[in-house]
Write a protein that holds these residues in place. Structure first.
Motif, PDB file in Angstrom:
ATOM      1  N   ILE A 128       0.834  -1.208   0.000  1.00  0.00           N
ATOM      2  CA  ILE A 128       0.000   0.000   0.000  1.00  0.00           C
ATOM      3  C   ILE A 128       0.864   1.252   0.000  1.00  0.00           C
ATOM      4  N   ASP A 129       1.879   1.295   0.843  1.00  0.00           N
ATOM      5  CA  ASP A 129       2.746   2.475   0.939  1.00  0.00           C
ATOM      6  C   ASP A 129       4.211   2.035   0.992  1.00  0.00           C
ATOM      7  N   PRO A 130       4.798   1.787  -0.182  1.00  0.00           N
ATOM      8  CA  PRO A 130       6.174   1.268  -0.206  1.00  0.00           C
ATOM      9  C   PRO A 130       7.227   2.275   0.256  1.00  0.00           C
ATOM     10  N   LYS A 131       6.852   3.545   0.429  1.00  0.00           N
ATOM     11  CA  LYS A 131       7.832   4.548   0.831  1.00  0.00           C
ATOM     12  C   LYS A 131       7.855   4.785   2.346  1.00  0.00           C
ATOM     13  N   ASN A 132       6.982   4.107   3.066  1.00  0.00           N
ATOM     14  CA  ASN A 132       6.935   4.264   4.522  1.00  0.00           C
ATOM     15  C   ASN A 132       7.876   3.227   5.158  1.00  0.00           C
ATOM     16  N   PRO A 133       8.824   3.634   5.998  1.00  0.00           N
ATOM     17  CA  PRO A 133       9.804   2.692   6.552  1.00  0.00           C
ATOM     18  C   PRO A 133       9.253   1.763   7.638  1.00  0.00           C
ATOM     19  N   GLU A 134       8.113   2.117   8.254  1.00  0.00           N
ATOM     20  CA  GLU A 134       7.627   1.343   9.401  1.00  0.00           C
ATOM     21  C   GLU A 134       7.400  -0.143   9.111  1.00  0.00           C
ATOM     22  N   PRO A 135       6.668  -0.513   8.034  1.00  0.00           N
ATOM     23  CA  PRO A 135       6.432  -1.950   7.823  1.00  0.00           C
ATOM     24  C   PRO A 135       7.717  -2.737   7.549  1.00  0.00           C
ATOM     25  N   TYR A 136       8.690  -2.096   6.930  1.00  0.00           N
ATOM     26  CA  TYR A 136       9.961  -2.792   6.690  1.00  0.00           C
ATOM     27  C   TYR A 136      10.654  -3.125   8.008  1.00  0.00           C
ATOM     28  N   LEU A 137      10.626  -2.182   8.929  1.00  0.00           N
ATOM     29  CA  LEU A 137      11.269  -2.392  10.231  1.00  0.00           C
ATOM     30  C   LEU A 137      10.572  -3.505  11.017  1.00  0.00           C
ATOM     31  N   LEU A 138       9.239  -3.495  10.983  1.00  0.00           N
ATOM     32  CA  LEU A 138       8.495  -4.530  11.700  1.00  0.00           C
ATOM     33  C   LEU A 138       8.669  -5.896  11.040  1.00  0.00           C
ATOM     34  N   LEU A 139       8.718  -5.932   9.706  1.00  0.00           N
ATOM     35  CA  LEU A 139       8.977  -7.190   9.010  1.00  0.00           C
ATOM     36  C   LEU A 139      10.336  -7.760   9.408  1.00  0.00           C
ATOM     37  N   ALA A 140      11.329  -6.904   9.510  1.00  0.00           N
ATOM     38  CA  ALA A 140      12.660  -7.356   9.937  1.00  0.00           C
ATOM     39  C   ALA A 140      12.590  -7.962  11.335  1.00  0.00           C
ATOM     40  N   ASP A 141      11.800  -7.345  12.230  1.00  0.00           N
ATOM     41  CA  ASP A 141      11.653  -7.893  13.589  1.00  0.00           C
ATOM     42  C   ASP A 141      11.002  -9.278  13.552  1.00  0.00           C
ATOM     43  N   ALA A 142      10.001  -9.446  12.668  1.00  0.00           N
ATOM     44  CA  ALA A 142       9.327 -10.745  12.561  1.00  0.00           C
ATOM     45  C   ALA A 142      10.297 -11.826  12.081  1.00  0.00           C
TER      46      ALA A 142
END
Length: 596
Positions: A128-142
């Protein structure tokens, strides 16, 4: 101001309607009808072009109102632009809500340590929003929580590029880099699966599979005699049967209809079968292509095939031959076929007017004929026909040799031997009361399952039976030390379905040493005892069984006992029905293919 005559929309300070010329306002609305009628008419061409004719301009060319038209266009543009902007703002708001919804869902699953669902939700947020860093950081945590450090590194690299170099993602990349260095070599490598060896030799079977299709003979009630001793119903060789193909969806197609029964074999895109001999016909090896066309035949009976060398093995008047795809025959030997092993034919021959028997081997080009073992039958009591069963492990041939005798051709006695495939190293291993045995490996040591108790029901079963019966337990011998113990394993051959005394069905696959149960007695396919059935009693039993990687195919016969069909001690039966099943070995689910 709205014109009362034509409905045109005019400016508030207009004295006359810009569209029809009618006077506007209080002054003109008070004009008498005759006064309005004295106004000069509006020329039709001026009316059509929206030009206004005014009395005071009579005789002068009218002026075009360009500014008013442009104003109308600008108003329309502003309205459309406003609508578009509204849609854009609405869509952005909708996408923003979806993004935060997926992000919150991902955080929730992450806190609950439900990492698989967290990854799904967070990946949706990235889309949905590929330019937002938040989901990338949470995915890395998962991924880190699952010790999937490589996946964490990959998603952060993707996020760093998509966000234009987010400093938060850059910091996280350093963290994951350290974790990767600390755990290098600790991640479990996937276990390498050994490549499955291609089958070199194949033998005729009732069912064969190819690319999801299943090929088999479909019989009718006329295909077998209706009366039989001890439940043996002889095939009617004159009857025409149907060779069918069943698709993965379960649809069946008749490929060929004609004389033929028993096992079939698939080699180089052709299905081979035997047309049995009878009073009017000699035995023939026949074949059709996978669509049922291009029927071909040649004299002989089908024995086996070597896939690697693309050769059929057939018998003709006691001679064993190999046949290439062009139909060229090579004479291998005269004898009784037993097995193929790595391109070598193993067979037995009778000699010295039936007072001796020999176990031999020969290559499929007719070379290298050698004797593995020879026996004098005169040393055995109760003279009868020789009995051989064979299992080859690497370069060693293990085999049972004994004698069948009496009117029932029951096994009298026998022993188990071993010999090297090159003809050397012949030795006796042990006495055995059953022709059934199985060699497997335990920690690299060959182990032998066999039986010495002739009182067990499996001891006297003829090895040519479709589904042999063995004892429920076995003797197990360490072939290196000779030590023997009783083990709780049913007695049966390698790679062939068999039953035990309790009515369970098993198979030993490869050299595993562990029996795989195919059918449990409690499943109820069998009932009654053929030898003990009384007049009118119905019995059912499994007549034959074929195995593939996933399925087992078996036939259940139901027959009724009739005393007037007896012959001596042999009980007579009248066949009632035959049912043909397919069962998934892993799931245990069985389906009825057809019945007759």
């Amino acid at each position: 101001m709205i014109c009362k005559k034509c409905g045109g929309n005019n400016p508030d300070d207009a004295n006359f309607c810009l569209f029809c010329g009618t006077g506007l306002g209080e002054k003109h609305s008070s004009l008498q009808e005759d006064e309005r009628n004295t106004l000069p008419p509006v020329p039709s061409e001026q009316y059509a072009s929206n030009q206004v004719y005014r009395p005071e301009t009579e005789g002068k060319p009218p002026k075009k109102r360009k500014g008013l038209v442009i104003t109308g266009i600008l108003v329309a543009v502003v309205l459309v632009a406003g609508a578009v902007i509204g849609v854009i703002f609405g869509w952005n708001a909708y996408q923003g809500n979806r993004f935060h919804e997926q992000l919150s869902l991902g955080e929730k699953y992450l806190n609950e340590m439900n990492y698989e669902e967290a990854v799904i939700a967070l990946q949706a947020a990235v889309e949905i929003d590929p330019k937002n860093p938040e989901p990338y950081l949470l995915l890395a945590d998962a991924y880190i929580a699952q010790e999937k450090y490589t996946e964490a590194q990959d998603i952060l690299n993707q996020g760093y590029e998509a966000t234009g170099g987010s400093s938060e993602i850059a910091n996280k990349q350093e963290e994951v880099k350290e974790l990767l260095e600390e755990n290098t070599g600790k991640e479990e490598e996937p276990e390498e699966q050994p490549e499955e060896e291609a089958t070199r030799q194949i033998f005729p079977e009732a069912f064969i599979e190819n690319n999801g299709n299943v090929y088999y003979w479909q019989y009718t009630e006329d295909s077998f005699e209706q009366e039989g001793l001890m439940g043996n119903f002889t095939p009617v060789t004159e009857t025409e049967n149907s060779l069918v193909c069943m698709s993965p969806e379960g649809d069946t197609k008749i490929l060929y209809t004609g004389r033929g029964n028993g096992g079939i074999l698939l080699l180089s895109g052709r299905i081979y079968f035997t047309q049995p001999a009878d009073a009017s016909h000699s035995a023939k090896v026949c074949s059709v292509d996978l669509n049922g066309g291009d029927f071909q035949s040649m004299d002989g009976s089908l024995l086996a095939a070597d896939v690697e060398q693309n050769l059929l093995i057939v018998s003709l008047n006691g001679e064993i031959q190999s046949v290439d795809p062009a139909g060229n025959r090579t004479s291998l030997t005269y004898g009784n076929f037993l097995s193929l092993s790595e391109g070598t034919l193993i067979y037995w021959v009778s000699e010295n007017e039936g007072n001796a028997a020999r176990l031999d081997a020969v290559e499929l080009d007719g070379s290298g004929q050698r004797t593995l073992a020879s026996f004098s039958i005169a040393q055995w009591s109760n003279m009868g026909g020789p009995a051989f069963t064979v299992q080859t492990v690497d370069d060693t041939v293990y085999f049972f040799f004994g004698i069948y005798g009496g009117t029932g051709m029951f096994l009298q006695e026998g022993r188990i031997y071993a010999a090297n495939l090159d003809g050397s190293g012949f030795e006796e291993i042990t006495e055995a009361a059953s022709s059934l045995f199985y060699v497997y490996e335990e920690n690299g040591i060959p182990m032998l399952l066999y039986n010495t108790d002739s009182s067990l029901s499996g001891a006297n079963v003829y090895p040519g039976a479709d589904t042999p019966t063995g004892a429920t337990s076995s003797l197990c011998m360490n072939l290196e030390t000779g030590d023997t113990e009783t083990v709780d394993k049913p007695l049966g051959p390698a790679e062939r379905a068999f039953s035990d005394e309790e009515g369970n069905y098993w198979v030993y696959q490869g050299l595993s040493g562990e029996p795989v149960q195919l059918i449990a007695a409690k499943e109820g396919y069998t009932q009654g005892s053929l030898g003990e059935a009384s007049e009118g009693e119905q019995c059912s039993w499994i007549e034959s069984m074929d195995l593939s990687k996933e399925y087992m195919y078996f036939t259940v016969i139901t027959a009724e006992r009739h005393l007037d069909l007896d012959m001596g001690w042999r009980p007579g039966f009248q066949r009632i029905s035959t049912e043909v099943y397919r069962k998934n070995i892993a799931s245990g689910e069985a389906e009825l293919l057809y019945s007759y």
